[in-house]
Design an enzyme around this catalytic site. Sequence first.
Site, PDB file in Angstrom:
ATOM      1  CD  GLN A 280       5.828   1.285   0.093  1.00 64.66           C
ATOM      2  OE1 GLN A 280       5.081   1.134   1.043  1.00 64.66           O
ATOM      3  NE2 GLN A 280       6.701   2.272   0.038  1.00 64.66           N
TER       4      GLN A 280
ATOM      5  CE  LYS B 123       4.660   2.547   4.584  1.00 62.79           C
ATOM      6  NZ  LYS B 123       4.488   2.975   3.194  1.00 62.79           N
TER       7      LYS B 123
ATOM      8  CG  ASP C   5       0.187   6.357   1.432  1.00 57.59           C
ATOM      9  OD1 ASP C   5       0.611   6.514   2.593  1.00 57.59           O
ATOM     10  OD2 ASP C   5       0.675   5.533   0.635  1.00 57.59           O
TER      11      ASP C   5
END
Length: 288
Positions: free
Chosen positions: A101, A57, A124
């Site tokens: 994460q 990412k 997200d």
Amino acid sequence: MRRMSATIIDGKAVAAKVREQVAQEVAAFVTETGRTPGLATVLVGEDAASAVYVGGKQKACAQVGIQGFDHRLPADASRETVLALIDELNADDRVSGILCQLPVPAPLDGVEITNRIDARKDVDGLTIASAGRLALGMPGLVPCTPTGVMLLLEAIGVDPQGREAVVIGRSNLFGKPMAQLLLAANATVTICHSRTHDLAEVSRRADILIAAVGIAHLVQGDWIKPGATVIDVGINRSTSSPPTLTGDVDFAAAAEVASAITPVPGGVGPMTIACLLRNTLTAARMTA
Ligand code: NAD
């Protein structure tokens, strides 16, 4: 020899176009506002797979001109330490998007940490606020993988309107937001899960069949309506050496019946990071 009739959907090519578009729009945003969009990643612990995802990412950000902020905390970081970092990032004007994460190591609570992220920076799309906005049809940040699936459908000219769409899997990360996006696009949506009776029969109704379970070859060729579009979200690692990746769909059998199908790897996977970059730019615009 098996006859393969389906178009193989090239996720890598579609993702490359999305990234190129994001790069152009980031450059224009910097010129217009004098600000560079920034993405902060938070990784708690040393899980090797998570470290690879976060690294990917960060690298992708650099390639499109998004500034990366790579925060790593030890596995034994306290709840207070992690939440304080999220608060700091929420308040930092250089940071347009934040992602933690998942999973985080026990006893940390991934849901609590995720929900500490300011909804305007929730790239997200996993906060209660983002999920609520999506459910109510309000603009907001939408989870990356289902967004990527919608872009793949668009790229191959499949309009969900009026179609039967079946989503196998009901996770907060994928299945539920996927169903919401299809509903918003006027599909007739069925969500299946581990307790669904006769999954094969329900799947056969689908003009658009989307599998996100995590069981290799769960979806058989005779579960697929002739001419359907099949999107395979599953990622399953074989135990062979070196390990290979397969999806949730028996690809060879499905490709004989479907009109279009995503491969694994090279289908949905590349779209996820591309959509994360897109969401970071959207977040930057929301806080401009
Ligand atoms: P999850 O484990 O949270 O959810 C799995 C879902 O499958 C559950 O809703 C469960 O009810 C359902 N399920 C389990 N067994 C079933 C069965 N026998 N029949 C029907 N449904 C069943 O998983 P997730 O996070 O949604 O991920 C699903 C898969 O998609 C995984 O393989 C994951 O690696 C993959 N994934 C890929 C990407 C990507 O970028 N390509 C992104 C997210 C998830």
